[in-house]
Design an enzyme around this catalytic site. Structure first.
Site, short mmCIF file in Angstrom:
data_model
loop_
_atom_site.label_atom_id
_atom_site.label_comp_id
_atom_site.label_asym_id
_atom_site.label_seq_id
_atom_site.Cartn_x
_atom_site.Cartn_y
_atom_site.Cartn_z
N THR A 214 0.76 -1.17 -0.12
CA THR A 214 -0.01 0.20 0.04
C THR A 214 0.90 1.17 0.00
OG1 THR A 214 -1.55 -1.32 1.53
CG2 THR A 214 -1.86 0.99 1.27
N ARG A 242 -11.49 -10.66 -1.86
CA ARG A 242 -10.84 -10.26 -0.50
C ARG A 242 -10.48 -8.72 -0.32
NH1 ARG A 242 -5.75 -7.58 1.08
NH2 ARG A 242 -5.00 -8.73 2.64
N VAL A 243 -10.51 -8.35 0.61
CA VAL A 243 -10.43 -6.89 1.08
C VAL A 243 -9.45 -6.89 2.23
CG1 VAL A 243 -11.43 -4.43 1.70
CG2 VAL A 243 -12.74 -5.92 -0.14
N GLY A 244 -8.54 -6.08 2.10
CA GLY A 244 -7.65 -5.86 3.26
C GLY A 244 -8.17 -4.74 4.08
N THR A 265 0.46 -0.23 6.76
CA THR A 265 0.90 -1.36 5.42
C THR A 265 1.22 -2.43 5.83
OG1 THR A 265 2.38 -1.27 3.32
CG2 THR A 265 3.19 -0.42 5.36
N GLY A 266 1.01 -3.62 4.79
CA GLY A 266 1.53 -5.12 5.35
C GLY A 266 0.34 -5.93 5.08
N GLY A 268 -3.02 -7.07 5.47
CA GLY A 268 -4.09 -6.53 5.85
C GLY A 268 -4.88 -7.33 7.06
N1 GLY Z 1 -2.49 -3.81 3.38
C1 GLY Z 1 -3.06 -4.10 2.18
C2 GLY Z 1 -3.84 -5.33 2.07
O1 GLY Z 1 -3.34 -6.23 2.96
O2 GLY Z 1 -4.57 -5.42 1.40
#
Ligand code: GLY
Length: 349
Positions: A214, A242-244, A265-266, A268
């Site tokens: 991200t 899938r959504v983070g 970030t990382g 999610g």
């Molecule tokens: N940090 C972004 C995701 O895992 O979608």
């Protein structure tokens, strides 16, 4: 390296910011900023690179000035664009949107924008969010064919009574708002990686590579307003749908005036389970410095997600005094403060 070294104000070209203040005021501000930071260089230096340990302040010194703070190496071009906005007296909101749009257009890591790696079905699905310190927020998730999801998120905030639109509904709103929604395609590089992944089909995120994702940004403008934004294609080869954390307020980003803001970030899923950005801002509300807040939030993420050897999370925080914090689970999390790239300290090396 202590990431909290203070940064004196810079103009868009990197020179000391003096053009909108009287000469006396600018010199005094620069001297005060330099003294506060512990930087030994002259007050006219364009940037202080000396690390300092910032202490908890019970009497905050007003040091409002334009600041841009972003995740990863692609934070540098994002910050440059954001600082251009901020030094033209633009708003923090315009700055974070402008900075994110730069990476949405060109992201060599293939983790932001339409050129990203796809999900396991070969579709690039994008998530974004934007938020201001007064509590306004807009987000989009699972959108396809939209070149600038961060701008669509801003339109959700400004033109709808909602906070989050997803999938076909978000795309319909884009069309109704005059934003083009293109047919799904993959770049040649993304398609090659996807086809290689199909051979094994293993869900094994690679620390700092597939999670190297991200672009999240925080900005504080000259008027003292803060905004945050994030935009991503999320985890490579994820399940369709899938959504983070990035488009979820409180998880990927959170800002609350007059406390501060935090961005993540990382991987999610680990941040969603803990509402990582909200954790950090609430720690600041309870008196933590931005650095302490990032460390507490990352510790909590590790505590709730178990064995940390398989994931990365990086966190940045900013308060209204202009103090910053940066911390990560693993080594390798880089971030940009103004026009300088730094390595964040981490729990594990
Ligand atoms: N940090 C972004 C995701 O895992 O979608």
């Amino acid at each position: 390296m202590d990431p909290t070294a203070d940064i004196p104000p810079l103009s868009a070209d990197g020179a000391p910011e003096t053009n909108r203040r009287s000469a006396c005021g600018a010199i005094l501000a620069a001297i005060l900023a330099t003294a506060a930071s512990g930087c030994r260089t002259a007050a006219t230096a364009s940037r202080c690179t000396e690390p300092v340990t910032l202490e908890k302040s019970t009497t905050p010194t007003p040091r409002r000035r334009p600041i841009a703070l972003s995740t990863w190496d692609h934070g540098l071009p994002a910050n440059r664009a954001a600082l251009g906005v901020l030094h033209a007296d633009g708003s923090a909101l315009d700055a974070v949107e402008t900075g994110c749009r730069v990476v949405e257009l060109e992201c060599p890591d293939m983790t932001v924008g339409l050129g990203s790696r796809p999900d396991r079905d070969g579709r690039v699905t994008l998530d974004a969010a934007i938020m201001t310190g007064d509590g306004r927020a807009g987000c989009v998730a699972f959108v396809q064919g939209v070149a600038h999801p961060v701008s669509l998120a801003r339109l959700v905030m400004e033109r709808t009574p909602h906070v989050l639109l997803v999938g076909a509904g978000a795309e319909q709103f884009a069309r109704e708002s005059g934003i083009s929604v293109t047919a799904p395609t993959l770049t040649r590089a993304a398609e090659a990686e996807w086809r290689a992944w199909l051979a094994e089909r293993r869900y094994q995120p690679t620390i700092n590579i597939e999670n190297h994702d991200t672009i999240s940004m925080l900005a504080l403008d000259a008027a003292g307003n803060m905004a945050a934004a994030s935009t991503t294609s999320g985890l490579a080869f994820k399940m369709h749908g899938r959504v983070g954390d990035s488009p979820i307020i409180g998880a990927g980003i959170f800002v609350d005036a007059p406390i501060g803001g935090a961005i993540c970030t990382g991987l999610g899923e680990t941040v969603l389970r803990t509402l990582g950005a909200h954790l950090a801002v609430e720690a600041m509300r309870a008196g933590a410095t931005p650095q302490e807040a990032c460390e507490r939030a990352i510790d909590r993420i590790i505590e709730k997600n178990g064995d940390p050897s398989g994931y990365q999370v990086g966190m940045l925080a900013l308060d209204f005094e202009g103090r910053i914090g940066a911390y990560a689970v693993q080594r390798g999390f880089t971030f940009a403060i103004q026009e300088e790239l730094r390595d964040a300290p981490s729990r594990f090396s």
